[in-house]
Design an enzyme around this catalytic site. Sequence first.
Site, mmCIF file in Angstrom:
data_model
loop_
_atom_site.group_PDB
_atom_site.id
_atom_site.type_symbol
_atom_site.label_atom_id
_atom_site.label_comp_id
_atom_site.label_asym_id
_atom_site.label_seq_id
_atom_site.Cartn_x
_atom_site.Cartn_y
_atom_site.Cartn_z
ATOM 1 N NE ARG A 147 -1.879 2.109 3.472
ATOM 2 C CZ ARG A 147 -2.350 2.618 4.619
ATOM 3 N NH1 ARG A 147 -3.563 2.306 5.022
ATOM 4 N NH2 ARG A 147 -1.602 3.400 5.370
ATOM 5 C CE1 TYR A 159 -4.338 6.476 7.564
ATOM 6 C CE2 TYR A 159 -4.576 6.626 5.191
ATOM 7 C CZ TYR A 159 -4.537 5.873 6.340
ATOM 8 O OH TYR A 159 -4.692 4.531 6.266
ATOM 9 C CG ASP A 210 -6.755 3.758 3.398
ATOM 10 O OD1 ASP A 210 -7.840 4.287 3.091
ATOM 11 O OD2 ASP A 210 -6.541 3.215 4.495
ATOM 12 C CG HIS A 212 -7.901 7.112 6.269
ATOM 13 N ND1 HIS A 212 -8.258 7.712 7.446
ATOM 14 C CD2 HIS A 212 -7.477 5.882 6.600
ATOM 15 C CE1 HIS A 212 -8.044 6.881 8.439
ATOM 16 N NE2 HIS A 212 -7.579 5.758 7.958
ATOM 17 C CD GLU A 236 -7.935 0.665 3.006
ATOM 18 O OE1 GLU A 236 -6.951 0.094 2.472
ATOM 19 O OE2 GLU A 236 -8.028 0.829 4.222
ATOM 20 C CD GLU A 262 -9.716 1.172 7.744
ATOM 21 O OE1 GLU A 262 -9.026 0.575 6.903
ATOM 22 O OE2 GLU A 262 -9.282 2.110 8.421
ATOM 23 N NE ARG A 283 -9.271 -1.841 4.302
ATOM 24 C CZ ARG A 283 -8.238 -2.405 4.905
ATOM 25 N NH1 ARG A 283 -7.776 -3.565 4.514
ATOM 26 N NH2 ARG A 283 -7.663 -1.791 5.921
ATOM 27 C CD GLU A 339 -4.139 -2.637 6.881
ATOM 28 O OE1 GLU A 339 -5.280 -2.853 7.332
ATOM 29 O OE2 GLU A 339 -3.670 -1.491 6.752
ATOM 30 C CD1 TRP A 402 -7.095 11.758 10.054
ATOM 31 C CD2 TRP A 402 -7.736 9.752 10.822
ATOM 32 N NE1 TRP A 402 -5.971 10.960 10.169
ATOM 33 C CE2 TRP A 402 -6.328 9.742 10.635
ATOM 34 C CE3 TRP A 402 -8.361 8.594 11.286
ATOM 35 C CZ2 TRP A 402 -5.545 8.615 10.907
ATOM 36 C CZ3 TRP A 402 -7.603 7.482 11.554
ATOM 37 C CH2 TRP A 402 -6.194 7.496 11.378
#
Length: 402
Positions: A147, A159, A210, A212, A236, A262, A283, A339, A402
């Site tokens: 990643r 991030y 990602d 995010h 992602e 996630e 995820r 991951e 975030w």
Amino acid sequence: MKIVEARVIVCSPGRNFVTLKITTEDGLTGIGDATMNGRELAVASYLSEYVCPLLLGRDAGRIEDMWQYLYKGAYWRGGPVGMTAISAVDTALWDIKAKAAGLPLYQLLGGRSRDGVLVYGHANGNTVEEVLEWVHSYVERGYKAVRVQFGIPGLSSTYGVGSDKLYYEPADRGAFPVENSWSTELYLRSVPAAIGRVRDAFPDLHLLHDVHHRLTPIEAAKLGQRLEELSLFWLEDPVPAELQEGFRIIRSHTTTPIAVGEVLPTIWDLRTLIGEQLIDYVRTSVQRAGGISHLRKIASLAELHHVRTGSHGATDLSPVCMAAALHFDLSVPNFGIQEYMPHTPETDEVFPHSYRYSDGFMHPGEEPGLGVEIDEDAAGCFPYQRAYLPVNRLLDGTMHSW
Ligand code: EZ4
Ligand code: CO
């Protein structure tokens, strides 16, 4: 197999972890990860005040009934706190059942569907050159998937890009969360070219990125289009996923594969995303989504809709979760990728485990149960310290995801 003890162990070997330990009258023990990054004591108290007392005297072998008892019995369904607590109980009971059978957990889940678990690591850097160096070091260690996250020219913090690259996973100790800044315009201006440079240098590597939760659906659609020729393994969390229908917009514009979940704890939180084939990888994890039992249901729904698994496995998921995830990954038919970021030596000392990495793949090992334990003496040397995940503001001060 009556449960005679259920205890919560909170420790901080570099970062905070919450672990549930269940003991049966025969002296078998099982453990489950109950860590919710940045809000750890909420789950610890939910467990110790409300859940642990309910476990005493019950049959540790009735895993599904226990899940239903805790889920339906609370009346207040779902949510990350309650589901993380159920996850820990469920994982600990599977650990006990597999130990009682004398088998590694994956054998109770149908046995191996593959020889090893494909994993990806994080290459984070302020500049593309730094990222290229990190990707190179992953490739040297045998990784098949990485990643990539980059600093954004014009922004002071980003991030995924921290000072301690090896063990970096945000959650900083202190009175208040760290404040990061964000500009979608600057991000979209720099990121396609940055990923393109990694693709040029590593034509055969699986590359992941990602976002995010920082874009709107139409911004994400545009980014997906621009990344199509770079053949990402996945993009992602392009947008916050509360509005599952929003992914229809992304999906109708781009063939870049999408990974989400996630922060989503139940099958109902994922129903539209999976049912309408709006994502390619799901995820959510053993730690977040109700343990092995509920995650298997999510995976079965996903299998029906051509969605594969890609479980969250950042370092705020403890080695207990990692061990459980690897048994799940090895057995589930529609596995995609896992991951994996190594924990600190202090964390590994607290959680001795049998899982191992070799040449881009992981294996849970052949110990009965999960193949991970908690060394409570070692855990006692690392007391809890409050830590927060960062927050994120636009350049004019507006709060952003975030
Ligand atoms: O921010 O695990 O894909 N991985 C991630 C992680 C999450 C943290 C949150 O606790 O997005 O870095
Ligand atoms: Co993520």
